[in-house]
Scaffold this motif. Structure first.
Motif, PDB file in Angstrom:
ATOM      1  N   SER A 169       0.833  -1.206   0.000  1.00  0.00           N
ATOM      2  CA  SER A 169       0.000   0.000   0.000  1.00  0.00           C
ATOM      3  C   SER A 169       0.865   1.252   0.000  1.00  0.00           C
ATOM      4  CB  SER A 169      -0.925   0.013   1.225  1.00  0.00           C
ATOM      5  OG  SER A 169      -1.726  -1.148   1.244  1.00  0.00           O
ATOM      6  N   VAL A 205       0.655   4.114  -2.857  1.00  0.00           N
ATOM      7  CA  VAL A 205       0.295   5.515  -2.594  1.00  0.00           C
ATOM      8  C   VAL A 205       1.512   6.429  -2.756  1.00  0.00           C
ATOM      9  CG1 VAL A 205      -1.640   4.914  -1.073  1.00  0.00           C
ATOM     10  CG2 VAL A 205       0.570   5.469  -0.062  1.00  0.00           C
ATOM     11  N   GLY A 237       3.664   6.039  -5.135  1.00  0.00           N
ATOM     12  CA  GLY A 237       3.991   6.135  -6.552  1.00  0.00           C
ATOM     13  C   GLY A 237       5.120   5.214  -7.001  1.00  0.00           C
ATOM     14  N   VAL A 252      -3.957   5.876 -11.363  1.00  0.00           N
ATOM     15  CA  VAL A 252      -4.669   6.384 -10.198  1.00  0.00           C
ATOM     16  C   VAL A 252      -6.064   6.819 -10.634  1.00  0.00           C
ATOM     17  CG1 VAL A 252      -4.615   8.126  -8.367  1.00  0.00           C
ATOM     18  CG2 VAL A 252      -2.479   7.263  -9.317  1.00  0.00           C
ATOM     19  N   GLU A 267      -7.108  10.961  -6.122  1.00  0.00           N
ATOM     20  CA  GLU A 267      -6.291  11.115  -4.924  1.00  0.00           C
ATOM     21  C   GLU A 267      -6.803  12.296  -4.125  1.00  0.00           C
ATOM     22  OE1 GLU A 267      -1.681  11.037  -4.425  1.00  0.00           O
ATOM     23  OE2 GLU A 267      -2.120  10.862  -6.570  1.00  0.00           O
ATOM     24  N   THR A 268      -6.816  12.165  -2.803  1.00  0.00           N
ATOM     25  CA  THR A 268      -7.117  13.311  -1.952  1.00  0.00           C
ATOM     26  C   THR A 268      -5.879  13.553  -1.087  1.00  0.00           C
ATOM     27  OG1 THR A 268      -7.981  11.988  -0.121  1.00  0.00           O
ATOM     28  CG2 THR A 268      -9.556  12.605  -1.837  1.00  0.00           C
ATOM     29  N   HIS A 290      -6.017   7.422  -1.588  1.00  0.00           N
ATOM     30  CA  HIS A 290      -5.596   7.120  -2.943  1.00  0.00           C
ATOM     31  C   HIS A 290      -6.514   6.007  -3.440  1.00  0.00           C
ATOM     32  CE1 HIS A 290      -3.108   4.971  -5.901  1.00  0.00           C
ATOM     33  NE2 HIS A 290      -2.323   6.023  -5.981  1.00  0.00           N
ATOM     34  N   HIS A 330      -7.584   3.316  -6.691  1.00  0.00           N
ATOM     35  CA  HIS A 330      -7.226   2.730  -7.981  1.00  0.00           C
ATOM     36  C   HIS A 330      -8.037   1.460  -8.209  1.00  0.00           C
ATOM     37  CE1 HIS A 330      -4.642   0.630  -5.062  1.00  0.00           C
ATOM     38  NE2 HIS A 330      -4.696  -0.401  -5.866  1.00  0.00           N
ATOM     39  N   SER A 333      -5.349   4.376   2.469  1.00  0.00           N
ATOM     40  CA  SER A 333      -4.904   5.587   3.162  1.00  0.00           C
ATOM     41  C   SER A 333      -3.475   5.898   2.733  1.00  0.00           C
ATOM     42  CB  SER A 333      -4.954   5.386   4.673  1.00  0.00           C
ATOM     43  OG  SER A 333      -4.061   4.359   5.060  1.00  0.00           O
ATOM     44  N   LYS A 334      -3.083   7.150   2.846  1.00  0.00           N
ATOM     45  CA  LYS A 334      -1.709   7.507   2.514  1.00  0.00           C
ATOM     46  C   LYS A 334      -0.777   7.207   3.679  1.00  0.00           C
ATOM     47  CE  LYS A 334      -2.452  10.622  -1.278  1.00  0.00           C
ATOM     48  NZ  LYS A 334      -2.304  11.968  -1.850  1.00  0.00           N
ATOM     49  N   HIS A 373      -6.795  -0.278   3.704  1.00  0.00           N
ATOM     50  CA  HIS A 373      -7.424  -0.137   2.386  1.00  0.00           C
ATOM     51  C   HIS A 373      -8.743  -0.885   2.372  1.00  0.00           C
ATOM     52  CE1 HIS A 373      -5.347  -4.011   1.940  1.00  0.00           C
ATOM     53  NE2 HIS A 373      -6.146  -4.287   0.919  1.00  0.00           N
ATOM     54  N   ARG A 417     -12.659   7.656 -13.830  1.00  0.00           N
ATOM     55  CA  ARG A 417     -11.720   8.743 -13.559  1.00  0.00           C
ATOM     56  C   ARG A 417     -12.288  10.076 -14.038  1.00  0.00           C
ATOM     57  NH1 ARG A 417      -7.563   7.094 -16.264  1.00  0.00           N
ATOM     58  NH2 ARG A 417      -6.551   5.944 -14.602  1.00  0.00           N
TER      59      ARG A 417
END
Ligand SMILES: [Zn+2]
Length: 161
Positions: A18, A22, A24, A32, A35-36, A40, A42, A57-58, A108, A156
């Motif tokens: 994860s 998130v 990258g 993606v 994203e906020t 994240h 997908h 979560s990030k 997640h 998206r």
């Protein structure tokens, strides 16, 4: 450390998949969705199910009670937004939500659209795994994969609004 095989066959070693997604480091096939500040989203194309979204979560946390006020607020609004887009652009009537705190990754949730063909595996939580495996084994033709990519792009676009 865990070794993860990517869609292109390349392998990488990560502490947490994860975090890798998130951050990258691993780009999910299809990219993606949205994203906020805190989350994240997908499509997991490991299971080719149209409109199936994973929201992570990030931060590297595991449990729901670890969310801050801001994260909790952001979380429910984001899931609602994705759910609405699933309905509006993909016609998804019902979604199953699956989230386990004892994950080997981090926080997640899976948003699994419910399709008619899934009822052969039952109507509740017991049907989840067999349905996912069925999709992976029997619904992975080029046409079906293209349909998934198509649905990701539609979602998206809808989420940009
Ligand atoms: Zn993590």
């Amino acid at each position: 450390m865990r070794t993860i095989t990517l869609a292109d066959g390349q392998t990488i070693n990560v502490e947490c998949l994860s975090c890798a997604i998130v951050g990258g480091l691993v780009i999910p096939e299809g990219g993606v969705l949205i994203e906020t500040d805190y989350f994240h989203a997908h499509q997991d194309v490991a299971y080719p199910i149209t409109g199936q979204v994973i929201v992570a979560s990030k931060r590297h946390i595991k449990c729901l009670d670890e969310l801050t006020e801001e994260e909790a607020h952001d979380y429910i609004l984001l899931i609602r937004k994705i759910r609405k887009a699933q309905r509006e652009v993909l016609g998804i009537e019902h979604v199953y939500y699956f989230y386990n705190e004892d994950t080997t990754h981090h926080f997640h949730i899976w948003m699994v659209p419910r399709y008619e063909w899934m009822t052969q595996f039952g109507r509740s939580v017991e049907s989840l795994r067999p349905a996912l495996l069925h999709a992976r084994t029997n619904m992975n033709s080029i046409e079906e994969t293209n349909q998934i990519i198509n649905s990701i792009n539609k979602l998206r676009e809808a989420l940009l609004e």
